[in-house]
Motif scaffolding. Sequence first.
Motif, PDB file in Angstrom:
ATOM      1  N   ALA A 320       0.826  -1.209   0.000  1.00 32.25           N
ATOM      2  CA  ALA A 320       0.000   0.000   0.000  1.00 32.25           C
ATOM      3  C   ALA A 320       0.861   1.261   0.000  1.00 32.25           C
ATOM      4  N   MET A 321       1.964   1.240   0.741  1.00 31.52           N
ATOM      5  CA  MET A 321       2.871   2.385   0.788  1.00 31.52           C
ATOM      6  C   MET A 321       3.492   2.659  -0.578  1.00 31.52           C
ATOM      7  N   LEU A 340      -5.069   7.691 -20.476  1.00 29.87           N
ATOM      8  CA  LEU A 340      -5.075   6.480 -19.659  1.00 29.87           C
ATOM      9  C   LEU A 340      -4.399   6.728 -18.305  1.00 29.87           C
ATOM     10  N   ILE A 341      -3.306   7.448 -18.327  1.00 33.73           N
ATOM     11  CA  ILE A 341      -2.589   7.780 -17.088  1.00 33.73           C
ATOM     12  C   ILE A 341      -3.471   8.638 -16.171  1.00 33.73           C
ATOM     13  N   LYS A 342      -4.194   9.584 -16.751  1.00 35.71           N
ATOM     14  CA  LYS A 342      -5.057  10.473 -15.980  1.00 35.71           C
ATOM     15  C   LYS A 342      -6.166   9.704 -15.265  1.00 35.71           C
ATOM     16  N   ILE A 343      -6.661   8.636 -15.891  1.00 36.01           N
ATOM     17  CA  ILE A 343      -7.719   7.817 -15.283  1.00 36.01           C
ATOM     18  C   ILE A 343      -7.151   6.923 -14.186  1.00 36.01           C
ATOM     19  N   CYS A 344      -5.980   6.338 -14.431  1.00 47.40           N
ATOM     20  CA  CYS A 344      -5.443   5.295 -13.548  1.00 47.40           C
ATOM     21  C   CYS A 344      -4.832   5.815 -12.256  1.00 47.40           C
ATOM     22  N   VAL A 345      -4.092   6.911 -12.324  1.00 47.75           N
ATOM     23  CA  VAL A 345      -3.335   7.377 -11.149  1.00 47.75           C
ATOM     24  C   VAL A 345      -4.224   7.625  -9.929  1.00 47.75           C
ATOM     25  N   PRO A 346      -5.370   8.343 -10.055  1.00 48.58           N
ATOM     26  CA  PRO A 346      -6.202   8.557  -8.855  1.00 48.58           C
ATOM     27  C   PRO A 346      -6.729   7.256  -8.248  1.00 48.58           C
ATOM     28  N   ILE A 347      -6.948   6.232  -9.091  1.00 52.31           N
ATOM     29  CA  ILE A 347      -7.465   4.951  -8.591  1.00 52.31           C
ATOM     30  C   ILE A 347      -6.446   4.292  -7.662  1.00 52.31           C
ATOM     31  N   LEU A 348      -5.155   4.506  -7.923  1.00 49.89           N
ATOM     32  CA  LEU A 348      -4.125   3.859  -7.112  1.00 49.89           C
ATOM     33  C   LEU A 348      -4.162   4.334  -5.658  1.00 49.89           C
ATOM     34  N   TYR A 349      -4.626   5.544  -5.424  1.00 49.41           N
ATOM     35  CA  TYR A 349      -4.746   6.020  -4.043  1.00 49.41           C
ATOM     36  C   TYR A 349      -5.835   5.245  -3.298  1.00 49.41           C
ATOM     37  N   ILE A 350      -6.929   4.954  -3.993  1.00 49.05           N
ATOM     38  CA  ILE A 350      -7.986   4.129  -3.406  1.00 49.05           C
ATOM     39  C   ILE A 350      -7.493   2.693  -3.243  1.00 49.05           C
ATOM     40  N   ALA A 352      -4.633   1.631  -2.553  1.00 48.03           N
ATOM     41  CA  ALA A 352      -3.746   1.461  -1.394  1.00 48.03           C
ATOM     42  C   ALA A 352      -4.523   0.969  -0.178  1.00 48.03           C
ATOM     43  N   GLY A 353      -5.702   1.557   0.065  1.00 47.85           N
ATOM     44  CA  GLY A 353      -6.532   1.106   1.177  1.00 47.85           C
ATOM     45  C   GLY A 353      -7.084  -0.288   0.950  1.00 47.85           C
ATOM     46  N   PHE A 354      -7.406  -0.585  -0.297  1.00 44.47           N
ATOM     47  CA  PHE A 354      -7.944  -1.899  -0.651  1.00 44.47           C
ATOM     48  C   PHE A 354      -6.937  -3.010  -0.350  1.00 44.47           C
ATOM     49  N   GLY A 403     -17.658   7.781 -12.183  1.00 42.42           N
ATOM     50  CA  GLY A 403     -17.043   6.878 -13.155  1.00 42.42           C
ATOM     51  C   GLY A 403     -16.397   5.673 -12.496  1.00 42.42           C
ATOM     52  N   ILE A 404     -15.257   5.294 -13.020  1.00 40.78           N
ATOM     53  CA  ILE A 404     -14.574   4.094 -12.552  1.00 40.78           C
ATOM     54  C   ILE A 404     -14.115   4.230 -11.091  1.00 40.78           C
ATOM     55  N   MET A 405     -13.887   5.466 -10.639  1.00 41.73           N
ATOM     56  CA  MET A 405     -13.517   5.699  -9.234  1.00 41.73           C
ATOM     57  C   MET A 405     -14.628   5.226  -8.297  1.00 41.73           C
ATOM     58  N   GLY A 406     -15.873   5.440  -8.694  1.00 38.46           N
ATOM     59  CA  GLY A 406     -17.009   5.012  -7.884  1.00 38.46           C
ATOM     60  C   GLY A 406     -17.033   3.512  -7.690  1.00 38.46           C
ATOM     61  N   PHE A 407     -16.724   2.777  -8.772  1.00 41.69           N
ATOM     62  CA  PHE A 407     -16.683   1.320  -8.669  1.00 41.69           C
ATOM     63  C   PHE A 407     -15.593   0.858  -7.701  1.00 41.69           C
ATOM     64  N   TRP A 408     -14.446   1.553  -7.700  1.00 41.87           N
ATOM     65  CA  TRP A 408     -13.355   1.143  -6.816  1.00 41.87           C
ATOM     66  C   TRP A 408     -13.652   1.458  -5.351  1.00 41.87           C
TER      67      TRP A 408
END
Length: 439
Positions: A320-321, A340-350, A352-354, A403-408
């Motif tokens: 996670a770190m 693609l990078i713009k979509i993926c990077v914010p998801i990685l913060y979520i 980390a908790g997962f 969007g996809i952030m909601g699913f994560w």
Amino acid sequence: MVFSTKQYIKELLNIALPIILGNLGFILIGAGDVLIAGQHSTNTLAAISIATAITNCIQTFGIGLIVSVSPLLSNFRGANQSAKKYFYPTLRFSMSLAFIVMLLVLGVIPLIDLLNFEPHLVPMIKQYIFITAFATFGGYLHAAMKEFLQAFEIVLFPNLLTFIAVFLNIGLNIMLVFGYGPIPEMGVVGLAIASFIVRYFMGIALLIYCFALMKFRNYKEFDYYKQLIKIGMPISVAILVEFVAFNLIAIVMGRVAGVYAAAQNLVCTLTTVSFMVPLAISNAIAVKVGFSNGAKNYIDLKNYAKIGTLICVGFMACSAMVFLSIPDTLVGLFTKDPALIKICVPILYILAGFQLFDGLQVALSGIYKGIKKTKIVLLANFIAYWLLSIPLGYTLAFKYNMGIMGFWIGLVSAAVSLCIIMLLMLKHYFGKMDTEKVL
């Protein structure tokens, strides 16, 4: 005999470390596909992302049944019963499953036209699924032989073989996707053919290794199939429930735009790389807990369960770190596409908790497989993913435009609730086990 904590860790890692190598090899094969597809074009990556999302949901069902082989045979060994005689039944069981699953995968192809994907992706999706269907036999043969050997704690060669296959897969992908010499550029078809060859290579190699290592007699045991199904069916459906939840995101968002399916595949590839380590520990937990359960050694059973769980969660905390520290670098390994990078990077913060809860739930699943209480895993997965995650994720994605952030966010809520349910049930089981031991 009661071991020290250090000895329990050593016993688990003796099994887990080679499995980690093999699991990383297995996921690196998939990561290699994503890497090469992304280098070829975003459309190629989008097509295989949607295709694998569909085929994984079907093929995973059979794999879930096959993974019941090692905990069941470990229980037999712990009870001083013969386990080697189940080689041919295991082989027949896996190949029968492969035939059924192949037909199911082929049956999906006509439905692709009805799912409203971007028209230019549809032919590529169909081509990939068609070839992948016939690769099922190789994949299931490899899974069955690996599980059989794992029951005897023979883990080095099977997992080393998987790691070697990574380089074979990358070489074949480069030649077949981009073309080399007389070999024309095949794109998506090249990726599917490479996967086909690699799966059969791993499956046949392990089959030959089994025959070289042991002598088997033909033995028919229908009760063995019943036990595999009894233990494996809940595992299989539970894995299917989880896989469908993850892959449904790629399918649903892929209908909005192919780039979202590509993003989901890329993010899942990253999280699966880290997940392979606790998954290997979980496999080791299932084998050692299964052996202890068969031997009715409940002290060892609880110690393997507790220590294995701590290792899984500890590793995922470190993972996670990493996701929090260098998300741009991780995504940049697979694509240079700014969208693609713009979509993926914010998801990685979520993500980390997962990670933390994903490590805990896979460790708990290993314990339940070892004690042959797999219906609990199925129930917990169904509640977590289908009654909570999917409705919440869909609402956040479309009603609140996340969007996809909601699913994560929905997936994180599923992982948390899954852990709570399995922990409560396991506490109840251990309490009952302690009471019976006293009596």
